[in-house]
Design a protein around this motif. Structure first.
Motif, PDB file in Angstrom:
ATOM      1  N   UNK A 118       0.822  -1.276  -0.012  1.00  0.00           N
ATOM      2  CA  UNK A 118      -0.027  -0.089   0.082  1.00  0.00           C
ATOM      3  C   UNK A 118       1.020   1.291   0.049  1.00  0.00           C
ATOM      4  N   UNK A 119       1.907   1.083   0.634  1.00  0.00           N
ATOM      5  CA  UNK A 119       2.815   2.391   0.686  1.00  0.00           C
ATOM      6  C   UNK A 119       3.244   2.741  -0.818  1.00  0.00           C
ATOM      7  N   UNK A 120       3.346   3.939  -1.343  1.00  0.00           N
ATOM      8  CA  UNK A 120       3.473   4.274  -2.546  1.00  0.00           C
ATOM      9  C   UNK A 120       4.881   4.344  -3.108  1.00  0.00           C
ATOM     10  N   UNK A 121       5.301   3.401  -3.915  1.00  0.00           N
ATOM     11  CA  UNK A 121       6.916   3.213  -4.130  1.00  0.00           C
ATOM     12  C   UNK A 121       6.798   3.453  -5.671  1.00  0.00           C
ATOM     13  N   UNK A 122       7.873   4.270  -6.379  1.00  0.00           N
ATOM     14  CA  UNK A 122       8.117   4.500  -7.293  1.00  0.00           C
ATOM     15  C   UNK A 122       8.266   3.223  -8.160  1.00  0.00           C
ATOM     16  N   UNK A 123       7.846   2.996  -9.432  1.00  0.00           N
ATOM     17  CA  UNK A 123       8.220   1.475 -10.183  1.00  0.00           C
ATOM     18  C   UNK A 123       9.661   1.259 -10.185  1.00  0.00           C
ATOM     19  N   UNK A 124      10.546   2.015 -10.275  1.00  0.00           N
ATOM     20  CA  UNK A 124      11.976   1.279 -10.205  1.00  0.00           C
ATOM     21  C   UNK A 124      12.372   0.843  -9.023  1.00  0.00           C
ATOM     22  N   UNK A 125      11.698   1.475  -7.897  1.00  0.00           N
ATOM     23  CA  UNK A 125      12.005   0.871  -6.600  1.00  0.00           C
ATOM     24  C   UNK A 125      11.170  -0.516  -6.493  1.00  0.00           C
ATOM     25  N   UNK A 126      10.236  -0.498  -7.027  1.00  0.00           N
ATOM     26  CA  UNK A 126       9.541  -1.942  -7.052  1.00  0.00           C
ATOM     27  C   UNK A 126      10.195  -2.961  -7.641  1.00  0.00           C
ATOM     28  N   UNK A 127      10.940  -2.606  -8.675  1.00  0.00           N
ATOM     29  CA  UNK A 127      11.387  -3.497  -9.587  1.00  0.00           C
ATOM     30  C   UNK A 127      12.958  -3.908  -9.030  1.00  0.00           C
ATOM     31  N   UNK A 128      13.624  -3.056  -8.218  1.00  0.00           N
ATOM     32  CA  UNK A 128      14.800  -3.547  -7.539  1.00  0.00           C
ATOM     33  C   UNK A 128      14.625  -3.044  -5.991  1.00  0.00           C
ATOM     34  N   UNK A 129      13.489  -3.795  -5.598  1.00  0.00           N
ATOM     35  CA  UNK A 129      13.164  -3.671  -3.918  1.00  0.00           C
ATOM     36  C   UNK A 129      14.550  -3.828  -3.254  1.00  0.00           C
ATOM     37  N   UNK A 130      15.085  -5.038  -3.573  1.00  0.00           N
ATOM     38  CA  UNK A 130      15.972  -5.498  -2.626  1.00  0.00           C
ATOM     39  C   UNK A 130      17.290  -4.422  -2.375  1.00  0.00           C
ATOM     40  N   UNK A 131      17.454  -3.621  -3.399  1.00  0.00           N
ATOM     41  CA  UNK A 131      18.634  -2.602  -3.442  1.00  0.00           C
ATOM     42  C   UNK A 131      18.018  -1.414  -2.492  1.00  0.00           C
ATOM     43  N   UNK A 132      16.703  -1.171  -2.303  1.00  0.00           N
ATOM     44  CA  UNK A 132      16.170  -0.182  -1.593  1.00  0.00           C
ATOM     45  C   UNK A 132      15.554  -0.405  -0.149  1.00  0.00           C
ATOM     46  N   UNK A 133      15.412  -1.918   0.018  1.00  0.00           N
ATOM     47  CA  UNK A 133      14.731  -2.221   1.389  1.00  0.00           C
ATOM     48  C   UNK A 133      15.260  -1.597   2.698  1.00  0.00           C
ATOM     49  N   UNK A 134      16.534  -1.610   2.357  1.00  0.00           N
ATOM     50  CA  UNK A 134      17.239  -1.293   3.929  1.00  0.00           C
ATOM     51  C   UNK A 134      16.859   0.181   4.207  1.00  0.00           C
ATOM     52  N   UNK A 135      17.161   1.000   2.989  1.00  0.00           N
ATOM     53  CA  UNK A 135      16.886   2.369   3.337  1.00  0.00           C
ATOM     54  C   UNK A 135      15.540   3.103   3.480  1.00  0.00           C
ATOM     55  N   UNK A 136      14.610   2.439   2.747  1.00  0.00           N
ATOM     56  CA  UNK A 136      13.008   2.532   2.969  1.00  0.00           C
ATOM     57  C   UNK A 136      12.634   2.205   4.442  1.00  0.00           C
ATOM     58  N   UNK A 137      13.106   0.986   5.004  1.00  0.00           N
ATOM     59  CA  UNK A 137      12.848   0.475   6.241  1.00  0.00           C
ATOM     60  C   UNK A 137      13.363   1.595   7.327  1.00  0.00           C
ATOM     61  N   UNK A 138      14.504   2.332   7.140  1.00  0.00           N
ATOM     62  CA  UNK A 138      14.958   3.106   7.930  1.00  0.00           C
ATOM     63  C   UNK A 138      14.158   4.488   7.989  1.00  0.00           C
ATOM     64  N   UNK A 139      13.689   4.858   6.710  1.00  0.00           N
ATOM     65  CA  UNK A 139      12.606   5.957   6.497  1.00  0.00           C
ATOM     66  C   UNK A 139      11.419   5.681   7.418  1.00  0.00           C
ATOM     67  N   UNK A 140      11.094   4.373   7.302  1.00  0.00           N
ATOM     68  CA  UNK A 140      10.045   4.085   7.881  1.00  0.00           C
ATOM     69  C   UNK A 140      10.046   4.224   9.622  1.00  0.00           C
ATOM     70  N   UNK A 141      11.041   3.961  10.161  1.00  0.00           N
ATOM     71  CA  UNK A 141      11.661   3.940  11.516  1.00  0.00           C
ATOM     72  C   UNK A 141      11.437   5.557  11.883  1.00  0.00           C
ATOM     73  N   UNK A 142      12.077   6.453  10.959  1.00  0.00           N
ATOM     74  CA  UNK A 142      12.061   7.968  11.353  1.00  0.00           C
ATOM     75  C   UNK A 142      10.696   8.381  11.089  1.00  0.00           C
ATOM     76  N   UNK A 143       9.827   8.037  10.254  1.00  0.00           N
ATOM     77  CA  UNK A 143       8.382   8.523  10.071  1.00  0.00           C
ATOM     78  C   UNK A 143       7.679   8.204  11.375  1.00  0.00           C
TER      79      UNK A 143
END
Ligand SMILES: [Zn+2]
Length: 184
Positions: A118-143
């Motif tokens: 449900x969280x809105x992700x740009x398509x590129x991020x969706x396709x390469x999720x494994x490369x972004x997962x750690x940073x997105x998780x950190x942003x979630x913690x800050x949020x």
């Protein structure tokens, strides 16, 4: 819901439960669904929580999905026992699908094995999720920390995620997949 869980699904659920101390001592009924990735239901009896149910699509089951559905149960539990509601508690987990995604990713890297729904992700991020997962998780913690004083924390988070998708990723020599110790 008579059908047995596959061994793999059962092992994944067992591995997930220790990350949910809020559910200790509670009975959770697990069933199958074909329609959705999963669903969660809380049944109330005279205002008190009486049953917790999750349904999972077992094919290609991910920790992200299991975590998401268990987080829905925690959302429901923190809403109440409808008789003793204290929604102003800072630890209170807000309801909603995006909220569910945010709190699931933040809970543990285990739940970052697949992109959130449900969280809105740009398509590129969706396709390469494994490369972004750690940073997105950190942003979630800050949020989640921001939420205490900032009502628009989800909007903030999605803007940060868009920014993150624009920054070029360093070349990784690792295979583009999160390595999770699946039991085989
Ligand atoms: Zn959901």
């Amino acid at each position: 819901m008579k059908k047995r869980l596959t061994r793999r699904a059962q092992e994944m659920i067992e591995r997930t439960l220790p990350y949910f101390p809020e559910l200790i001592g509670k009975t959770i009924t697990v069933g199958y669904t074909r329609k959705h990735l999963g669903s969660a239901t809380i049944i109330y009896d005279r205002g008190a929580v009486s049953r917790l149910i999750i349904r999972l699509k077992v094919r290609k089951l991910t920790y992200q999905t299991i975590g998401h559905e268990l987080t829905h149960l925690v959302q429901g539990l923190s809403r109440g026992d409808r008789r003793t509601r204290s929604s102003l508690d800072a630890k209170h987990l807000p309801s909603g699908e995006k909220q569910c995604d945010i709190w699931t990713l933040a809970r543990d890297p285990l739940f970052c094995d697949d992109p959130p729904t449900y969280l809105r992700l740009p398509r590129a991020m969706h396709e390469r999720w494994a490369d972004y997962a750690k940073e997105v998780r950190e942003l979630c913690i800050v949020a989640i920390e921001k939420r205490n004083e900032f009502r628009l924390y989800i909007r903030w988070l999605e803007a940060e995620i868009r920014e993150l998708a624009k920054t070029p990723l360093p070349e990784k020599s690792e295979p583009k997949q999160l390595i999770l110790p699946f039991a085989t």
